[in-house]
Design a protein around this motif. Structure first.
Motif, PDB file in Angstrom:
ATOM      1  N   ARG A 211       0.827  -1.213   0.000  1.00  0.00           N
ATOM      2  CA  ARG A 211       0.000   0.000   0.000  1.00  0.00           C
ATOM      3  C   ARG A 211       0.862   1.263   0.000  1.00  0.00           C
ATOM      4  NH1 ARG A 211      -3.233  -2.968   3.657  1.00  0.00           N
ATOM      5  NH2 ARG A 211      -2.244  -1.924   5.430  1.00  0.00           N
ATOM      6  N   ARG A 212       1.971   1.223   0.736  1.00  0.00           N
ATOM      7  CA  ARG A 212       2.829   2.404   0.835  1.00  0.00           C
ATOM      8  C   ARG A 212       3.623   2.669  -0.439  1.00  0.00           C
ATOM      9  NH1 ARG A 212       5.271   2.371   7.041  1.00  0.00           N
ATOM     10  NH2 ARG A 212       3.266   2.752   8.079  1.00  0.00           N
ATOM     11  N   THR A 213       3.736   1.664  -1.297  1.00  0.00           N
ATOM     12  CA  THR A 213       4.478   1.859  -2.551  1.00  0.00           C
ATOM     13  C   THR A 213       3.556   1.964  -3.760  1.00  0.00           C
ATOM     14  OG1 THR A 213       4.754  -0.551  -2.707  1.00  0.00           O
ATOM     15  CG2 THR A 213       6.568   0.708  -1.753  1.00  0.00           C
ATOM     16  N   LEU A 214       2.251   2.017  -3.526  1.00  0.00           N
ATOM     17  CA  LEU A 214       1.317   2.125  -4.638  1.00  0.00           C
ATOM     18  C   LEU A 214       1.419   3.473  -5.351  1.00  0.00           C
ATOM     19  CD1 LEU A 214      -1.929   0.342  -3.367  1.00  0.00           C
ATOM     20  CD2 LEU A 214      -0.364  -0.394  -5.154  1.00  0.00           C
ATOM     21  N   GLY A 215       2.037   4.444  -4.692  1.00  0.00           N
ATOM     22  CA  GLY A 215       2.209   5.747  -5.330  1.00  0.00           C
ATOM     23  C   GLY A 215       3.339   5.772  -6.334  1.00  0.00           C
ATOM     24  N   TRP A 216       3.953   4.600  -6.584  1.00  0.00           N
ATOM     25  CA  TRP A 216       5.093   4.547  -7.505  1.00  0.00           C
ATOM     26  C   TRP A 216       4.716   5.032  -8.894  1.00  0.00           C
ATOM     27  CZ3 TRP A 216       5.407   2.037 -12.136  1.00  0.00           C
ATOM     28  CH2 TRP A 216       4.374   1.154 -12.430  1.00  0.00           C
ATOM     29  N   LEU A 217       3.474   4.721  -9.332  1.00  0.00           N
ATOM     30  CA  LEU A 217       3.075   5.081 -10.687  1.00  0.00           C
ATOM     31  C   LEU A 217       3.016   6.588 -10.853  1.00  0.00           C
ATOM     32  CD1 LEU A 217       2.192   4.171 -13.465  1.00  0.00           C
ATOM     33  CD2 LEU A 217      -0.163   4.064 -12.637  1.00  0.00           C
ATOM     34  N   THR A 218       2.476   7.279  -9.837  1.00  0.00           N
ATOM     35  CA  THR A 218       2.432   8.738  -9.897  1.00  0.00           C
ATOM     36  C   THR A 218       3.834   9.316  -9.928  1.00  0.00           C
ATOM     37  OG1 THR A 218       0.339   8.757  -8.662  1.00  0.00           O
ATOM     38  CG2 THR A 218       1.597  10.806  -8.725  1.00  0.00           C
ATOM     39  N   VAL A 219       4.706   8.789  -9.058  1.00  0.00           N
ATOM     40  CA  VAL A 219       6.097   9.261  -9.031  1.00  0.00           C
ATOM     41  C   VAL A 219       6.781   8.989 -10.367  1.00  0.00           C
ATOM     42  CG1 VAL A 219       8.357   8.960  -7.932  1.00  0.00           C
ATOM     43  CG2 VAL A 219       6.275   8.936  -6.545  1.00  0.00           C
ATOM     44  N   HIS A 220       6.525   7.800 -10.931  1.00  0.00           N
ATOM     45  CA  HIS A 220       7.158   7.421 -12.200  1.00  0.00           C
ATOM     46  C   HIS A 220       6.703   8.334 -13.337  1.00  0.00           C
ATOM     47  CE1 HIS A 220       9.156   4.859 -15.064  1.00  0.00           C
ATOM     48  NE2 HIS A 220       8.039   4.675 -15.734  1.00  0.00           N
ATOM     49  N   ILE A 221       5.417   8.608 -13.412  1.00  0.00           N
ATOM     50  CA  ILE A 221       4.883   9.455 -14.490  1.00  0.00           C
ATOM     51  C   ILE A 221       5.384  10.882 -14.364  1.00  0.00           C
ATOM     52  CG2 ILE A 221       2.777  10.462 -15.440  1.00  0.00           C
ATOM     53  CD1 ILE A 221       1.348   7.847 -14.791  1.00  0.00           C
ATOM     54  N   VAL A 222       5.304  11.434 -13.144  1.00  0.00           N
ATOM     55  CA  VAL A 222       5.725  12.821 -12.928  1.00  0.00           C
ATOM     56  C   VAL A 222       7.221  12.985 -13.191  1.00  0.00           C
ATOM     57  CG1 VAL A 222       6.005  14.640 -11.196  1.00  0.00           C
ATOM     58  CG2 VAL A 222       3.867  13.332 -11.306  1.00  0.00           C
ATOM     59  N   SER A 223       8.024  12.073 -12.650  1.00  0.00           N
ATOM     60  CA  SER A 223       9.474  12.171 -12.842  1.00  0.00           C
ATOM     61  C   SER A 223       9.854  11.954 -14.302  1.00  0.00           C
ATOM     62  CB  SER A 223      10.200  11.161 -11.945  1.00  0.00           C
ATOM     63  OG  SER A 223       9.792   9.845 -12.231  1.00  0.00           O
ATOM     64  N   SER A 224       9.132  11.077 -14.998  1.00  0.00           N
ATOM     65  CA  SER A 224       9.419  10.834 -16.411  1.00  0.00           C
ATOM     66  C   SER A 224       9.098  12.057 -17.257  1.00  0.00           C
ATOM     67  CB  SER A 224       8.618   9.622 -16.918  1.00  0.00           C
ATOM     68  OG  SER A 224       9.009   8.446 -16.252  1.00  0.00           O
ATOM     69  N   ILE A 225       7.950  12.688 -16.992  1.00  0.00           N
ATOM     70  CA  ILE A 225       7.583  13.902 -17.736  1.00  0.00           C
ATOM     71  C   ILE A 225       8.613  14.998 -17.490  1.00  0.00           C
ATOM     72  CG2 ILE A 225       5.882  15.760 -17.904  1.00  0.00           C
ATOM     73  CD1 ILE A 225       3.715  13.677 -17.341  1.00  0.00           C
ATOM     74  N   ALA A 226       8.985  15.175 -16.222  1.00  0.00           N
ATOM     75  CA  ALA A 226       9.995  16.191 -15.888  1.00  0.00           C
ATOM     76  C   ALA A 226      11.321  15.877 -16.583  1.00  0.00           C
ATOM     77  CB  ALA A 226      10.189  16.246 -14.375  1.00  0.00           C
ATOM     78  N   PHE A 227      11.676  14.593 -16.631  1.00  0.00           N
ATOM     79  CA  PHE A 227      12.924  14.196 -17.278  1.00  0.00           C
ATOM     80  C   PHE A 227      12.908  14.530 -18.761  1.00  0.00           C
ATOM     81  CE2 PHE A 227      14.882  10.815 -19.880  1.00  0.00           C
ATOM     82  CZ  PHE A 227      16.214  11.098 -19.636  1.00  0.00           C
ATOM     83  N   TYR A 228      11.817  14.223 -19.454  1.00  0.00           N
ATOM     84  CA  TYR A 228      11.750  14.480 -20.892  1.00  0.00           C
ATOM     85  C   TYR A 228      11.774  15.976 -21.196  1.00  0.00           C
ATOM     86  CZ  TYR A 228      10.781   9.531 -21.532  1.00  0.00           C
ATOM     87  OH  TYR A 228      10.871   8.161 -21.537  1.00  0.00           O
ATOM     88  N   VAL A 229      11.103  16.768 -20.355  1.00  0.00           N
ATOM     89  CA  VAL A 229      11.140  18.219 -20.539  1.00  0.00           C
ATOM     90  C   VAL A 229      12.565  18.746 -20.366  1.00  0.00           C
ATOM     91  CG1 VAL A 229      10.392  20.437 -19.581  1.00  0.00           C
ATOM     92  CG2 VAL A 229       8.731  18.576 -19.878  1.00  0.00           C
ATOM     93  N   LEU A 230      13.229  18.310 -19.312  1.00  0.00           N
ATOM     94  CA  LEU A 230      14.610  18.735 -19.061  1.00  0.00           C
ATOM     95  C   LEU A 230      15.556  18.206 -20.134  1.00  0.00           C
ATOM     96  CD1 LEU A 230      14.788  18.233 -15.183  1.00  0.00           C
ATOM     97  CD2 LEU A 230      14.601  20.395 -16.434  1.00  0.00           C
ATOM     98  N   LEU A 231      15.270  17.028 -20.654  1.00  0.00           N
ATOM     99  CA  LEU A 231      16.111  16.468 -21.716  1.00  0.00           C
ATOM    100  C   LEU A 231      16.028  17.326 -22.974  1.00  0.00           C
ATOM    101  CD1 LEU A 231      17.914  14.169 -22.767  1.00  0.00           C
ATOM    102  CD2 LEU A 231      15.823  12.936 -23.427  1.00  0.00           C
ATOM    103  N   ILE A 232      14.828  17.770 -23.311  1.00  0.00           N
ATOM    104  CA  ILE A 232      14.661  18.655 -24.473  1.00  0.00           C
ATOM    105  C   ILE A 232      15.440  19.954 -24.271  1.00  0.00           C
ATOM    106  CG2 ILE A 232      12.988  20.046 -25.757  1.00  0.00           C
ATOM    107  CD1 ILE A 232      10.938  17.800 -25.244  1.00  0.00           C
TER     108      ILE A 232
END
Length: 247
Positions: A211-232
């Motif tokens: 239950r405490r790690t179910l937020g992984w998907l939100t963290v993964h999506i947010v961090s991935s979007i931030a990564f792609y923006v910074l990569l550009i």
């Protein structure tokens, strides 16, 4: 799945070790060199193309219908996992441990956070689910045995013991008495109770961690979007200010 988890876990550990290399190594000229740029391009391609193809396949039914004729969604997810971690390793090598600009630092942070959260979601949660199912199945078997044992203990002694062929006392090597048999059943009942309690505690612990790690998907999506923006932004700045090997 277990073998894949071991391989990806080892690669993730390698990435962390390479990242910690900045404590003993710095190469400011390497990121802008020809070798550094080639490695950076490979890293960017590995971390973007498979991820975009997998995401499009997962969220667009028309595209999914076409692509899954040749590759299953599970296979594409495995490719996404492998290419992302390999790309991240290349990206760390590309940096030459030159963590001087805020853009480079945050790009590295979001990249590692994206990879780590993806690993948690892909392997830790699936491992937890498997562990819970296995422990629940074992718990059901013990509970069934315990309930059957209670029925036997609750019967009259003459019914609970086979007088014609009473059980053997393995310690003394003699036939045990009817009262001794009930005592043996009582000990077994206590053992089952303890085992059931341990399994129930283990299941609750696994469920709590899950239950405490179910937020992984939100963290993964947010961090991935931030990564792609910074990569550009990183690619744009590299082109705008010029590549060192071209000068």
């Amino acid at each position: 799945m277990k073998q894949e988890r071991t391989i990806i876990g080892s690669m993730l550990l390698l990435q962390i070790i390479l990242w910690l290399g900045f404590l003993v190594h710095r190469s400011p000229a390497f990121p802008g060199s020809l070798a550094g740029v080639i490695i950076a391009i490979l890293a960017a391609l590995l971390m973007t193309i498979p991820a975009f193809i997998y995401s499009a396949t997962k969220h667009f039914p028309s595209f999914k219908e076409k692509i899954t004729k040749y590759f299953s969604l599970g296979k594409m997810l495995s490719w996404h996992v492998y290419t992302s971690i390999i790309g991240a390793i290349f990206a760390i090598i590309h940096t030459g441990h030159r963590f001087e600009s805020n853009l480079g630092i945050w790009l590295t942070v979001t990249m590692m956070l994206s990879v780590l959260s993806g690993f948690v979601g892909r392997y830790f949660l699936s491992y937890s689910s498997t562990e819970i199912k296995e422990k629940q199945a074992e718990l059901n078997l013990l509970a069934t045995e315990y309930n059957q044992l209670l029925k036997v203990v609750g019967q009259p002694v003459s019914e609970s013991v086979n007088i014609a062929n009473p059980p053997i006392n393995s310690l003394a090597g003699t036939k045990i008495t009817e009262s001794g048999n009930n005592s043996f059943l009582g000990v077994r009942a206590v053992q089952l109770t303890e085992s059931i309690a341990d399994l129930e505690y283990a299941i609750k612990t696994q469920q709590l961690l899950k239950r405490r790690t179910l937020g992984w998907l939100t963290v993964h999506i947010v961090s991935s979007i931030a990564f792609y923006v910074l990569l550009i932004l990183h690619i744009w700045s590299a082109i705008h200010f010029g590549l060192r090997f071209l000068k």
